[in-house]
Design a protein around this motif. Structure first.
Motif, mmCIF file in Angstrom:
data_model
loop_
_atom_site.group_PDB
_atom_site.id
_atom_site.type_symbol
_atom_site.label_atom_id
_atom_site.label_comp_id
_atom_site.label_asym_id
_atom_site.label_seq_id
_atom_site.Cartn_x
_atom_site.Cartn_y
_atom_site.Cartn_z
ATOM 1 N N UNK A 79 0.837 -1.205 0.000
ATOM 2 C CA UNK A 79 0.000 0.000 0.000
ATOM 3 C C UNK A 79 0.870 1.252 0.000
ATOM 4 N N UNK A 108 -13.911 3.700 0.927
ATOM 5 C CA UNK A 108 -12.999 4.650 1.558
ATOM 6 C C UNK A 108 -12.002 3.982 2.503
ATOM 7 N N UNK A 109 -12.017 2.666 2.551
ATOM 8 C CA UNK A 109 -11.098 1.923 3.431
ATOM 9 C C UNK A 109 -9.653 2.188 3.022
ATOM 10 N N UNK A 110 -8.821 2.532 4.011
ATOM 11 C CA UNK A 110 -7.427 2.869 3.704
ATOM 12 C C UNK A 110 -6.483 1.707 4.028
ATOM 13 N N UNK A 111 -5.266 1.817 3.495
ATOM 14 C CA UNK A 111 -4.234 0.827 3.774
ATOM 15 C C UNK A 111 -3.927 0.710 5.263
ATOM 16 N N UNK A 149 -6.530 -1.309 7.036
ATOM 17 C CA UNK A 149 -6.335 -2.746 6.814
ATOM 18 C C UNK A 149 -5.162 -3.244 7.670
#
Lengths: 559, 559
Positions: free
Chosen positions: B353, B406-409, B412
């Protein structure tokens, strides 16, 4: 002497006008113009759910693009004369309702409201009205269950009455100042023909039927008592909503002297009733029974038609089933996926495998193309933006399963593409389950234009040929076809489509060698789909995703 | 005059020697040396499952690091004299068996076998013997179910007999040339003391008990009839395997004249029986009843001890339950997670990412630290490398659920850390379910040293204080403690631990504010865990993951 019609397509960020040769559907000239208001034409605020447009942009956009397109046509053909234009059609996004005053003029054009987002056009993707949608769905289930049978069982926050009710609650001054509300797809043909006055304005069956529970069977819009139960003032509004729906084969009037002067078009040529952009896109793509039109962009829209005399059962999970909505004389059915290209964009933009760089999509696509179906051991659910069809649940989220310590970004990218293809197959299967055959798929939209891997995977997964539409401006072409029909150039929309639409030579055929693997993968997809997306499946994991969301909400509220 | 002992720690890529002050456990000097064979000390081939080490590296490594460490000690202290060293202890990876000839000399040291991977040490992480492991498990279930009760119900491909049986099948010349097989942890003390001959060699209870189904209750190693049923030649080998297991509190002999000369250490000082590195790490971390030692590196290893007089039920899903294995006089229990840091490394290295760059871990950690538990709506399963405990299923894969557009690295990344913490809690819960209390957690290993966020999340998720061990060389310290006990400096390992081990001042305490959220998230994790990892849970999704793997195998075979 050749005859031409004009198609206008009012999109999310810009408006495009095409001039089309009636004899063969060829695009003679086109012009586009980006809306100046807001961010790329969309007015935003701190509320991430809010998305509005300013109606002044529609007026200016119509004038500028028609004039420019005529200029282009004149320059490129010595024989072209604007007098050869015989009709006009209009496509617009929707549900994009706007409040108008007693004269039919949008409130946003009045000085006192010009900067009030509530007085502007409530763009299709405005999601401020989630609670109102929920309330409408709940009330309809109790009081008028038949209202929901034609829109998949759930009324959406993107639709007409949700938005009006939300305005009533949060901006009562705007609601009170408005005499009534019209869709952009209705207001634009109205101002071109001088029929804006609420007594005269026509409404299109397309937006009304698909987004506002309009149906001749129950007398047009929902009844006063129903709307009253939502709010007394909404009940009062019912009397000012006219049940005067038209198909695209009918004119709403003729081009006014003022608009002839502003654009250079001949006065008095007929202007067709407007329609939703996707639906006119289906017309422009040559939709016909057995031929599903799939618009693949940031989200996905699927449309099919069946002859109007067919007895059709209600189909749960479809966005809309409306007689005469896409092609007059046929029942129009609409389904869709709430995110397609948006999921690939999310992966590239937010997770940014290998780093944010121009060309990430093409690098990942190249690597993903080299992979064999099933080889990564990955499977995803395509619900990063909820599920529109057939689960009709906007709160659902994405899922990825099968990661090892060696899983690569391009494997995940491919799994996401496959997931959207499985989502597409789920919609097709639902249609066929209700005896609506899908023999081939005509595809249009940005993703379809740009990404052959996506096309091939869709062909392989669905087991059907994917045929890209010839025009990259199918929505505007569809509008021009409507213009040709109301001008009397063709007796019907299907007759016009026969000569005015065509497909690209390139066809993506299903590869029989991967059919078995995709069959197995789809079976597993369906299992996850049912386990996480429904409450029907026994002993399912359905609660996991929902409870995660509840936790997320709780935590956000605590901050 | 101060007394010192030496601890040698033979790791996967290098060997390290520490010289420790017996009076307080302080490290006086240390030296490490990277194995020259293969890739970072590991011999690899086209077979991705294969991982071997060359025994020549152990010999050379012992000589070089002891000499260097003594040199460092002399330089840093004018009073230090090698004659002050009173004992030696040895830690090594395992199960890492190597075939030896009639004299006890490894076959790989013979000219004819020096380049044959089958003749080398079969490193703990060699996974070539999956089928043999399966066969051993199946046979034991039918014929000797009690053999499996002490190792979680499944015999691993990483263990002693799986590897020997695989050698027998795939390299019969090596098997036939070998008189017997010894663990690296046994062979190293043997060559230091000149007790390599099969008649003399000692075996450590630790490797034998945890990896080779050795138990006094049934007379040591598995019986001849059982091994015979796997292969007649394996049955024949049984007679050449000596049931002579020792604890780390017992010497295997004294340092030989040759090794005194080669290293500069005094001749005749006692050398303790070897032990697995993780177990000596637990000793060096101060393991005691109620105090779980957790080694967090690329994978995770959990160890607890209970007094040997306690009646302990069999605990399903634990890797090993062996009397006297970690600390003599106690039952040693081992559990573990097959990937911890490896999962974070996978995300940074393979998915990358934001791009592969130095410091990715620190950037993601910084961003993830700012996030609130539960806020991302994400949940992961930590099975990218299978599940070692309590499911004992190496084929399981990872999972991520809850992604939006909108989920970011970094969200995660945090979800992956939390997933490993949930995996850790699952092991703790299993222990407590069987009345083994876990009151506090002492942590060591690379991840524990480097990442405070991981420590805090583990404290929050497990609801227990995480206390980092003081020494960053806990395994070598544990070996030095064994050296101190066999030298008679302490009457027992626990007595030596009291003075020779310590913790860092920094303690990660559970934050009570996030306990509720993590409680809810863990409940959902457990649901996914049971749904995808077991067949017990009714109507579970257990088959999805397995079937994906079958498809992956099929597809790979078709290529």
């Amino acid at each position: 002497m050749a005859k031409y019609t004009i198609g206008l397509d009012f999109g999310t960020n810009s408006v495009r006008t095409v001039i089309v040769n009636v004899a063969n559907g060829k695009e003679t000239a086109s012009a586009s113009w980006s809306y100046p208001h807001g961010s790329e034409g969309v007015i935003l605020t701190d509320d991430v759910n809010l998305a509005r447009q300013h109606p002044a942009d529609y007026i200016k956009g119509a004038e500028i693009t028609v004039k420019r397109a005529l200029g282009v046509a004149k320059r490129s053909s010595k024989t072209f004369n604007p007098r050869q234009v015989v009709g006009v059609g209009v496509a617009a996004t929707g549900s994009t309702p706007l409040p108008v005053g007693r004269s039919g003029r949008p409130l946003a054009l009045e000085k006192r409201f010009e900067k009030d987002p509530a007085a502007m056009a409530w763009l299709w993707k405005d999601h401020t009205s989630i609670e109102e949608a929920e309330q409408i769905t709940q009330l309809a289930r109790k009081m008028r269950p038949h209202y929901l049978t034609k829109c998949g069982g759930v009324y959406s926050s993107e639709w007409f009455f949700s938005k009006i009710l939300h305005c009533l609650r949060t901006s009562p001054d705007v609601f009170d100042a408005a005499y009534t509300w019209v869709e952009a797809a209705d207001w634009i043909p109205a101002f071109l023909t001088g029929t804006e006055a609420p007594e005269k304005v026509s409404i299109c069956i397309c937006a009304a039927g698909h987004k506002a529970m309009y149906n001749d069977v129950w007398g047009g819009y929902p009844d006063e008592k129903f709307l009253q139960s939502l709010h007394p003032k909404l009940g009062d509004l019912r009397g000012r909503l006219k049940d005067r729906a038209k198909t695209i084969a009918k004119p709403v009037g003729v081009l006014s002297a003022e608009w002839a002067r502003r654009t250079g078009l001949p006065e008095g040529i007929p202007v067709a009733a407007g329609a939703l952009d996707a639906h006119l896109g289906a017309v422009g793509a040559g939709i016909a029974p057995g031929k599903l039109v799939k618009i693949l962009g940031t989200s996905g829209c699927d449309m099919v038609i069946v002859p109007a005399d067919r007895q059709l059962r209600d189909i749960p999970g479809l966005c809309g089933i409306v007689r005469d909505s896409i092609v007059p004389g046929f029942i129009g059915l609409e389904a869709g996926q709430s995110a397609v290209g948006d999921i690939f964009n999310w992966f590239v933009g937010y997770v940014a495998p290998g780093g944010k760089r121009s060309g990430s999509h093409s690098v990942l696509t190249k690597e993903a193309t080299a992979l064999c179906p099933g080889a990564s051991g990955l499977l995803a659910l395509d619900w990063n933006n909820g599920n529109r069809c057939v689960l009709v649940d906007p709160r659902l989220t994405g899922m990825l399963i099968g990661q090892t310590l060696h899983t690569t970004g391009s494997e995940i990218y491919r799994a996401l593409i496959e997931a959207t293809a499985f989502g597409a197959l789920t919609i097709i299967n639902r249609l066929e389950q209700y005896d609506i055959k899908v023999e081939q798929i005509v595809s249009g939209g940005g993703v379809a234009e740009k990404n052959p891997l996506v096309m091939q995977i869709y062909a392989d997964v669905t087991g059907r040929a994917m045929k890209p539409t010839h025009s990259s401006q199918a929505c505007a072409l569809g509008a021009a076809i409507a213009g040709a029909v109301v001008a009397g150039e063709y007796p019907s929309v299907p007759e016009a489509q026969k000569t005015m639409t065509s497909l690209k030579k390139k066809v993506y055929k299903p590869n029989p060698k991967v059919a078995t693997v995709y069959g197995k993968l789809y079976k597993l997809y369906k299992q996850l789909h049912d386990a996480f997306g429904t409450t029907v499946w026994k002993g399912s994991c359905f609660n996991v995703m929902k409870e995660l969301l509840e936790i997320r909400t709780e935590v956000s509220n605590q901050k």
